[in-house]
Design a protein around this motif. Structure first.
Motif, PDB file in Angstrom:
ATOM      1  N   TYR A 185     -12.466  14.241  -4.809  1.00  0.00           N
ATOM      2  CA  TYR A 185     -12.127  13.301  -3.732  1.00  0.00           C
ATOM      3  C   TYR A 185     -10.677  13.520  -3.301  1.00  0.00           C
ATOM      4  CZ  TYR A 185     -16.341  10.524  -4.539  1.00  0.00           C
ATOM      5  OH  TYR A 185     -17.628  10.105  -4.638  1.00  0.00           O
ATOM      6  N   PRO A 186     -10.423  14.002  -2.080  1.00  0.00           N
ATOM      7  CA  PRO A 186      -9.040  14.179  -1.617  1.00  0.00           C
ATOM      8  C   PRO A 186      -8.382  12.845  -1.270  1.00  0.00           C
ATOM      9  CG  PRO A 186     -10.623  15.485  -0.322  1.00  0.00           C
ATOM     10  CD  PRO A 186     -11.420  14.510  -1.122  1.00  0.00           C
ATOM     11  N   VAL A 187      -7.111  12.717  -1.628  1.00  0.00           N
ATOM     12  CA  VAL A 187      -6.331  11.549  -1.216  1.00  0.00           C
ATOM     13  C   VAL A 187      -6.098  11.649   0.291  1.00  0.00           C
ATOM     14  CG1 VAL A 187      -3.905  10.834  -1.252  1.00  0.00           C
ATOM     15  CG2 VAL A 187      -5.184  10.949  -3.375  1.00  0.00           C
ATOM     16  N   SER A 188      -6.198  10.520   0.986  1.00  0.00           N
ATOM     17  CA  SER A 188      -6.031  10.570   2.449  1.00  0.00           C
ATOM     18  C   SER A 188      -4.544  10.673   2.812  1.00  0.00           C
ATOM     19  CB  SER A 188      -6.618   9.307   3.095  1.00  0.00           C
ATOM     20  OG  SER A 188      -5.798   8.196   2.780  1.00  0.00           O
ATOM     21  N   SER A 189      -4.316  11.194   4.007  1.00  0.00           N
ATOM     22  CA  SER A 189      -2.957  11.347   4.501  1.00  0.00           C
ATOM     23  C   SER A 189      -2.269   9.983   4.598  1.00  0.00           C
ATOM     24  CB  SER A 189      -3.038  12.029   5.866  1.00  0.00           C
ATOM     25  OG  SER A 189      -1.803  12.024   6.459  1.00  0.00           O
ATOM     26  N   GLU A 190      -3.022   8.988   5.037  1.00  0.00           N
ATOM     27  CA  GLU A 190      -2.467   7.638   5.187  1.00  0.00           C
ATOM     28  C   GLU A 190      -2.022   7.087   3.826  1.00  0.00           C
ATOM     29  OE1 GLU A 190      -5.332   4.705   6.202  1.00  0.00           O
ATOM     30  OE2 GLU A 190      -3.839   3.306   6.992  1.00  0.00           O
ATOM     31  N   PHE A 191      -2.871   7.309   2.815  1.00  0.00           N
ATOM     32  CA  PHE A 191      -2.549   6.800   1.479  1.00  0.00           C
ATOM     33  C   PHE A 191      -1.321   7.518   0.921  1.00  0.00           C
ATOM     34  CE2 PHE A 191      -2.913   6.200  -3.071  1.00  0.00           C
ATOM     35  CZ  PHE A 191      -3.311   4.880  -3.173  1.00  0.00           C
ATOM     36  N   TRP A 192      -1.287   8.852   1.116  1.00  0.00           N
ATOM     37  CA  TRP A 192      -0.138   9.635   0.625  1.00  0.00           C
ATOM     38  C   TRP A 192       1.167   9.144   1.262  1.00  0.00           C
ATOM     39  CZ3 TRP A 192       0.663  13.427  -3.013  1.00  0.00           C
ATOM     40  CH2 TRP A 192       1.882  14.101  -2.944  1.00  0.00           C
ATOM     41  N   GLN A 193       1.145   8.977   2.590  1.00  0.00           N
ATOM     42  CA  GLN A 193       2.375   8.558   3.297  1.00  0.00           C
ATOM     43  C   GLN A 193       2.820   7.184   2.804  1.00  0.00           C
ATOM     44  OE1 GLN A 193       3.800  10.784   4.898  1.00  0.00           O
ATOM     45  NE2 GLN A 193       2.186  12.173   5.562  1.00  0.00           N
ATOM     46  N   SER A 194       1.864   6.286   2.560  1.00  0.00           N
ATOM     47  CA  SER A 194       2.230   4.943   2.084  1.00  0.00           C
ATOM     48  C   SER A 194       2.811   5.026   0.678  1.00  0.00           C
ATOM     49  CB  SER A 194       1.006   4.021   2.048  1.00  0.00           C
ATOM     50  OG  SER A 194       0.469   3.948   3.322  1.00  0.00           O
ATOM     51  N   ALA A 195       2.181   5.838  -0.175  1.00  0.00           N
ATOM     52  CA  ALA A 195       2.685   5.978  -1.548  1.00  0.00           C
ATOM     53  C   ALA A 195       4.103   6.534  -1.506  1.00  0.00           C
ATOM     54  CB  ALA A 195       1.764   6.883  -2.363  1.00  0.00           C
ATOM     55  N   ARG A 196       4.329   7.503  -0.609  1.00  0.00           N
ATOM     56  CA  ARG A 196       5.659   8.114  -0.486  1.00  0.00           C
ATOM     57  C   ARG A 196       6.686   7.053  -0.043  1.00  0.00           C
ATOM     58  NH1 ARG A 196       8.618  11.383  -2.805  1.00  0.00           N
ATOM     59  NH2 ARG A 196       9.481   9.345  -3.026  1.00  0.00           N
ATOM     60  N   ALA A 197       6.319   6.298   0.989  1.00  0.00           N
ATOM     61  CA  ALA A 197       7.261   5.308   1.530  1.00  0.00           C
ATOM     62  C   ALA A 197       7.557   4.227   0.493  1.00  0.00           C
ATOM     63  CB  ALA A 197       6.663   4.692   2.795  1.00  0.00           C
ATOM     64  N   LEU A 198       6.535   3.757  -0.210  1.00  0.00           N
ATOM     65  CA  LEU A 198       6.752   2.688  -1.201  1.00  0.00           C
ATOM     66  C   LEU A 198       7.562   3.195  -2.386  1.00  0.00           C
ATOM     67  CD1 LEU A 198       3.200   1.157  -0.905  1.00  0.00           C
ATOM     68  CD2 LEU A 198       5.339  -0.139  -0.633  1.00  0.00           C
ATOM     69  N   ALA A 199       7.293   4.428  -2.810  1.00  0.00           N
ATOM     70  CA  ALA A 199       8.045   5.001  -3.931  1.00  0.00           C
ATOM     71  C   ALA A 199       9.527   5.094  -3.547  1.00  0.00           C
ATOM     72  CB  ALA A 199       7.485   6.359  -4.316  1.00  0.00           C
ATOM     73  N   THR A 200       9.796   5.543  -2.330  1.00  0.00           N
ATOM     74  CA  THR A 200      11.186   5.655  -1.884  1.00  0.00           C
ATOM     75  C   THR A 200      11.831   4.269  -1.823  1.00  0.00           C
ATOM     76  OG1 THR A 200      10.578   7.602  -0.606  1.00  0.00           O
ATOM     77  CG2 THR A 200      12.676   6.558  -0.033  1.00  0.00           C
ATOM     78  N   ARG A 201      11.106   3.312  -1.255  1.00  0.00           N
ATOM     79  CA  ARG A 201      11.673   1.968  -1.098  1.00  0.00           C
ATOM     80  C   ARG A 201      12.048   1.358  -2.462  1.00  0.00           C
ATOM     81  NH1 ARG A 201       7.735  -2.272   1.331  1.00  0.00           N
ATOM     82  NH2 ARG A 201       7.547  -0.627   2.902  1.00  0.00           N
ATOM     83  N   HIS A 202      11.197   1.604  -3.478  1.00  0.00           N
ATOM     84  CA  HIS A 202      11.417   0.980  -4.794  1.00  0.00           C
ATOM     85  C   HIS A 202      12.097   1.916  -5.793  1.00  0.00           C
ATOM     86  CE1 HIS A 202       9.317  -2.695  -3.811  1.00  0.00           C
ATOM     87  NE2 HIS A 202       8.338  -1.980  -3.273  1.00  0.00           N
ATOM     88  N   ASP A 203      12.612   3.036  -5.326  1.00  0.00           N
ATOM     89  CA  ASP A 203      13.271   4.015  -6.198  1.00  0.00           C
ATOM     90  C   ASP A 203      12.365   4.382  -7.384  1.00  0.00           C
ATOM     91  OD1 ASP A 203      15.228   5.754  -6.944  1.00  0.00           O
ATOM     92  OD2 ASP A 203      16.471   4.265  -7.952  1.00  0.00           O
ATOM     93  N   ALA A 204      11.083   4.562  -7.063  1.00  0.00           N
ATOM     94  CA  ALA A 204      10.098   4.963  -8.083  1.00  0.00           C
ATOM     95  C   ALA A 204       9.689   6.408  -7.799  1.00  0.00           C
ATOM     96  CB  ALA A 204       8.878   4.055  -8.001  1.00  0.00           C
TER      97      ALA A 204
END
Ligand code: PLP
Length: 451
Positions: free
Chosen positions: A229-248
Motif C-alpha cells: 500500500y503506497p502512502v499518498s502524496s497528501e499524507f506524506w506532505q501533511s506528515a512532513r509539515a507536522l514533523a517540521t512544525r513540532h520539531d519531530a
C-alpha cells in the motif's frame, strides 16, 4: 532445464559416499525439523545454488525467482561482479571493528548521502536494527533539545512516536513496538511504550494525533508486509509539515521499497519534500547482511561517541559489496529496466485479472507489486512453487512480487505464462474465500479480516 523435469542427482556430502539427492533433501529437512526453532513453515525443498533470476534445488529443479529473497537479491544470484568483489575482500579483511577505519565505509556513506539527499549514515546488520537506531536517534534528538538532564529523565514530555496502522518494521522490541500487527506483538507484550497508531493515509487522524509530545513519525513509503500500500502524496506532505512544525523526525522505512525497487533510488523521491531519517537494508549488499540509517545533519548530530554502536555493522566486506551493488545498478541502467519491466508485468497481470474476478486489485510501483485477491493466497503460492515459480503471499490474500532488478523481457513473459496457468489451475480448485474478506479494500480492513 525444464522446471518439472527431475534429474536424479547424486550428491557427495562431507566426503562421504555419494547418496541420492532425495535422501540428502530428506536428511536436511529432518535436521531442520528436529534442531531449528520453529519460526518458519518451509516447504521440503533445499536450494543449492542460483544464477541470475533462477534458483536450483537439490533435485535439479529450476525455479524462476520472483521473490528475490523478499527484496534482497536485487542482482539475482551469483552476479559475477558481486562474486568477484566478495572473493577479493574475503581475501583481504572481512572485519576490522568499528574502532578503526577501513577504505569502504566512508565511500559508501558518501554514495548513499548523494543518492538520498541526506547527510550522514550509520551502518547496521539488518533492517530492524536500522529502525531501532532511527527511533533512538529521534528520541536522542528530542531529549538533547530538552536541555540539561533530559537524557536521564524517564518519561520525557517529548518522547511519543507515531506509526501507521497496518505497518511492519521488524522484530526487535523497538521495531515491533511500531509494528501494527497483533499476531506479532501480543505474545511479547509489554513493548516499548509511547507509540500511537494513525489510520493509514488518514490526514485527519494524523492531525489529531500529532501534537507536541511527538518526537517522530515512522512510515513505510510503500507498506510491504501489510499488502503493498503506497502512502499518498497528501499524507506524506501533511506528515512532513507536522514533523517540521513540532520539531519531530519524519522517518521513512525504505527497507523493502528503497534502493531502486520503485525505479527511483528512494520511493520518497516522488514527493517534493524529503524525510529527516531513512532506514534501508535488504538489497544493499547484494545478499550480505547490511542495513543503514541515513539522517540529515540536524538529527544526525544527536549521536555522539558512545551513544550508539554495533560490532558487525559496516565492515569492509559488506561495504565493498554494497558499493559494487550500487555501481551495477547505475552502470547497467537498472532503474530504467525496473520501470520498463514493471510496465510489462502490470499490463500482463491486468490482462490475466480481466478473466478472474477474484483478482480485485494490482498495487505497487516498479518491481514491488501486490496482487490483491478476494481469496486465500496460499494455494496460489503452493501451486506456483510446484510450477517452478517463487512468489509469496502477505496478509493472507495479497500475492507479492519482488523480483530481481535484472529481469529481462523474456523473464517477464515466462512469469506471466506460468502465473496464468497457476491462476487457472487454482481457480478450478474449491474456492476458499475468507469469511468477511471479500470487502477488505483498506489495509485496516484487510488486517481485521486476517488477524
Ligand atoms: N521494515 C520493512 C518495511 C521490512 O519489509 C522489513 C523486513 O521485511 C523490516 C523492516 C525488517 O528488516 P529485517 O528483516 O532486515 O530486520
Amino acid at each position: 532445464m525444464s522446471s518439472n523435469k527431475i534429474i536424479k542427482q547424486k550428491i557427495a556430502i562431507g566426503g562421504k559416499a555419494r547418496i541420492p539427492a532425495k535422501a540428502v533433501t530428506d536428511r536436511i529437512v529432518a535436521n531442520e525439523t528436529r534442531y531449528l526453532m520453529n519460526t518458519y513453515e518451509r516447504p521440503p525443498i533445499v536450494f543449492t545454488h542460483g544464477h541470475g533470476c533462477r534458483l536450483y534445488d537439490s533435485q535439479g529443479r529450476e525455479y524462476l525467482d520472483f521473490l528475490g529473497g523478499i527484496a534482497v537479491n536485487a542482482l539475482g544470484h551469483a552476479h559475477p561482479r558481486m562474486v568477484r568483489v566478495i572473493r577479493r575482500e574475503a581475501g583481504r579483511a572481512i572485519h576490522v571493528s568499528n574502532l578503526y577505519r577501513h577504505r569502504y565505509q566512508g565511500l559508501l556513506a558518501r554514495k548513499l548521502a548523494e543518492l538520498s539527499g541526506l547527510d550522514r549514515v550509520f551502518f547496521t546488520n539488518s533492517g530492524t536494527e536500522a529502525i531501532d537506531a532511527a527511533l533512538k536517534l529521534a528520541r536522542g534528538y528530542a531529549h538533547a533539545k530538552g536541555g540539561k538532564g533530559a537524557y536521564e529523565a524517564a518519561g520525557s514530555p517529548k518522547s511519543s512516536i507515531l506509526a501507521l496502522e497496518n505497518s511492519f518494521h521488524g522484530r526487535t522490541f523497538g521495531a515491533l513496538s511500531i509494528t501494527d500487527n497483533a499476531k506479532y506483538r501480543n505474545p511479547f507484550a509489554p513493548l516499548v511504550p509511547g507509540v500511537k497508531f494513525v489510520r493509514f493515509n488518514d490526514v485527519n487522524d494524523l492531525e489529531a494525533k500529532f501534537d507536541s509530545s511527538v518526537c517522530a513519525i515512522v512510515l513505510e513509503t510503500i507498506q510491504g508486509e501489510g499488502g503493498v500500500y503506497p502512502v499518498s502524496s497528501e499524507f506524506w506532505q501533511s506528515a512532513r509539515a507536522l514533523a517540521t512544525r513540532h520539531d519531530a523526525a519524519l522517518i521513512a522505512d525504505e527497507i523493502q521499497c528503497g534502493l531502486g525497487r520503485t525505479g527511483r533510488y528512494f520511493a520518497y523521491q516522488k514527493f517534493d519534500a524529503s524525510p529527516d531519517i531513512v532506514a534501508i537494508a535488504k538489497p544493499l549488499a547484494g545478499g550480505l547482511p547490511l542495513g543503514a540509517l541515513l539522517a540529515n545533519d540536524n538529527f544526525a548530530g544527536a549521536f555522539v561517541p558512545g551513544l550508539h554502536g554495533t560490532t558487525f555493522g559496516g565492515g569492509p566486506l559488506v561495504c565493498a559489496a554494497a558499493l559494487e551493488f550500487l555501481a551495477v545498478v547505475q552502470e547497467a541502467k537498472l532503474l530504467a529496466n525496473i520501470r520498463e519491466r514493471s510496465a510489462e508485468l502490470r499490463t500482463g497481470i491486468e490482462k490475466i485479472a480481466a478473466h478472474y474476478p477474484f483478482i480485485r486489485e494490482i498495487r505497487g510501483e516498479g518491481l514491488m507489486l501486490g496482487i490483491d485477491l478476494s481469496r486465500e493466497g496460499a494455494p496460489f503460492v503452493r501451486e506456483a512453487l510446484r510450477s517452478g515459480l517463487l512468489i509469496n503471499c502477505t496478509h493472507g490474500h495479497v500475492l507479492r512480487l519482488l523480483p530481481p532488478f535484472i529481469i529481462r523481457r523474456r523473464d517477464v513473459a515466462e512469469f506471466l505464462a506460468k502465473f496464468e496457468a497457476v491462476v487457472s489451475r487454482v481457480s478450478k480448485m474449491k474456492a476458499q474465500a475468507k469469511p468477511g474478506n471479500t470487502q477488505a479494500k483498506t489495509p485496516a480492513a484487510a488486517l481485521a479480516a486476517t488477524a
